[in-house]
Design an enzyme around this catalytic site. Structure first.
Site, PDB file in Angstrom:
ATOM      1  N   ASP A   1       0.822  -1.216   0.000  1.00 33.35           N
ATOM      2  CA  ASP A   1       0.000   0.000   0.000  1.00 33.35           C
ATOM      3  C   ASP A   1       0.849   1.257   0.000  1.00 33.35           C
ATOM      4  OD1 ASP A   1       0.542   0.874   2.833  1.00 33.35           O
ATOM      5  OD2 ASP A   1      -0.518  -0.981   3.316  1.00 33.35           O
TER       6      ASP A   1
ATOM      7  N   PRO B   1       0.556 -15.539   1.344  1.00 41.84           N
ATOM      8  CA  PRO B   1       1.836 -14.997   0.899  1.00 41.84           C
ATOM      9  C   PRO B   1       2.765 -14.579   2.032  1.00 41.84           C
ATOM     10  CG  PRO B   1       0.033 -14.070  -0.395  1.00 41.84           C
ATOM     11  CD  PRO B   1      -0.598 -14.840   0.737  1.00 41.84           C
TER      12      PRO B   1
ATOM     13  N   ASP C   1       7.189  -6.249  -2.926  1.00 40.17           N
ATOM     14  CA  ASP C   1       5.906  -6.859  -2.606  1.00 40.17           C
ATOM     15  C   ASP C   1       5.555  -7.845  -3.697  1.00 40.17           C
ATOM     16  OD1 ASP C   1       2.901  -7.233  -2.434  1.00 40.17           O
ATOM     17  OD2 ASP C   1       3.195  -5.908  -0.722  1.00 40.17           O
TER      18      ASP C   1
ATOM     19  N   ASP D   1       6.761  -5.341   6.383  1.00 34.93           N
ATOM     20  CA  ASP D   1       5.391  -4.834   6.464  1.00 34.93           C
ATOM     21  C   ASP D   1       4.505  -5.868   5.781  1.00 34.93           C
ATOM     22  OD1 ASP D   1       3.002  -3.521   6.299  1.00 34.93           O
ATOM     23  OD2 ASP D   1       3.764  -1.746   5.253  1.00 34.93           O
ATOM     24  N   SER D   2       4.161  -6.908   6.528  1.00 31.23           N
ATOM     25  CA  SER D   2       3.528  -8.074   5.929  1.00 31.23           C
ATOM     26  C   SER D   2       2.098  -8.269   6.428  1.00 31.23           C
ATOM     27  CB  SER D   2       4.331  -9.336   6.265  1.00 31.23           C
ATOM     28  OG  SER D   2       4.226  -9.632   7.640  1.00 31.23           O
ATOM     29  N   THR D   3       1.388  -9.139   5.721  1.00 35.59           N
ATOM     30  CA  THR D   3       0.100  -9.604   6.193  1.00 35.59           C
ATOM     31  C   THR D   3       0.330 -10.601   7.337  1.00 35.59           C
ATOM     32  OG1 THR D   3       0.150 -11.344   4.516  1.00 35.59           O
ATOM     33  CG2 THR D   3      -0.963  -9.291   3.934  1.00 35.59           C
ATOM     34  N   ASP D   4      -0.748 -11.188   7.811  1.00 35.26           N
ATOM     35  CA  ASP D   4      -0.635 -12.225   8.835  1.00 35.26           C
ATOM     36  C   ASP D   4       0.153 -13.417   8.293  1.00 35.26           C
ATOM     37  OD1 ASP D   4      -2.200 -10.663  10.521  1.00 35.26           O
ATOM     38  OD2 ASP D   4      -4.067 -11.591   9.860  1.00 35.26           O
TER      39      ASP D   4
END
EC number: 2.5.1.16
Length: 284
Positions: A90, A167, A110, A160-163
């Site tokens: 983002d 991915p 990303d 800066d990742s998702t849970d």
């Protein structure tokens, strides 16, 4: 997602909790090769990005996360010049990092280009620095990028990742941390979002153990509010190569030449204070 058409509700079954926002309409949806990305317009929180039914960010409160993932680590490092961001599609963290005039280069990797394209359309304020000449945006596998990174070539790595599902799953283990440590210069710092201290303590403990197993010399977990994430309370964890954590450049933080909405020197100091339940869980 649960509820009627006027609400987006994320149910977090492991803690028996849920969080919802009133929405006025669905703005967009795209299925990338990796995940489903949805955009909503809310009544009070601006635009909302959801990935695979999990809330990623809102216009109203994303500054909390983006500022705390970037400014504490950059003011803790003595002189950060070369920064790598893993994830961060983002581009809000990228924008915050580029506020630091001493930073010479930022490479963001990303895996999903569609996240950035959706952010450019629905969160243009977060993408305001994407064309900064110091910034390089790559759409590739961040795990592979760090594994192949030149030894001792980076000052700060921001994950800066998702849970840790889909991915983001491979970004929470010793092999990845080992790659990051090798790429960092002496005194370099890795920082990663580390979920909620209230409902993800086993994950936080496992992350910290894996960082130490990979050879990092010191850890520091910081706390901050994040309303749209499970429990509303979040953390990021810093891991340092070859040095201890001994404060931060407090005077520089207090006299920063740029504006922030949440971060300041006092907030930075306060964020390192742990409640007793964390001390018991993490210091035993």
């Amino acid at each position: 997602m649960s509820g009627d058409n006027n609400w987006f509700t994320e149910i977090f079954a492991p803690s028996g909790s849920a969080f919802g926002l009133a929405i006025t309409k669905k703005l967009d949806e795209v299925q990338s090769p990796f995940q489903k990305i949805e955009m909503f317009e809310t009544t009070h929180f601006g635009n909302l990005m959801v990935i695979d039914s999990v809330i990623m960010l809102s216009s109203r409160d994303n500054f909390l996360y983006h500022e705390m993932l970037s400014h504490p680590v950059l003011f803790t490092h003595a002189n950060p010049k070369n920064v790598v961001i893993i994830g961060g599609g983002d581009c809000g963290t990228l924008r915050e990092v580029l506020k630091h005039p001493g930073v010479e280069s930022v490479t963001q990797i990303d895996i999903d280009e569609q996240v950035t394209r959706m952010a450019e359309k629905y969160f243009p304020e977060l993408c305001a620095s994407n064309n900064d000449p110091r910034a390089t945006l790559k759409f590739d596998d961040g795990i592979k990028y760090m594994r192949e990174a030149a030894p001792e070539s980076v000052d700060v790595i921001i994950v800066d990742s998702t849970d840790p599902i889909g991915p983001g799953e491979g970004l929470f283990n010793r092999a990845f941390y080992d790659s990051c440590r090798k790429a960092l210069r002496h005194g370099g710092i890795l920082v990663q979002q580390s979920e909620s201290p209230l409902i993800h303590m086993p994950l936080l403990k496992d992350m910290r153990s894996a960082m130490l197993d990979a050879g990092f010399d010191a850890l520091q977990t910081l706390l901050f509010p994040q309303m749209v994430y499970p429990s509303g309370w979040w953390t990021c964890t810093l891991a340092r190569k070859g040095a201890a954590f001994n404060g931060f450049r407090e005077a520089d933080a207090a006299q920063a030449s740029f504006n922030t909405d949440y971060y300041n020197a006092e907030v930075h100091k306060a964020a390192s204070a742990w409640p007793n339940f964390m001390k018991k869980a993490l210091q035993n």
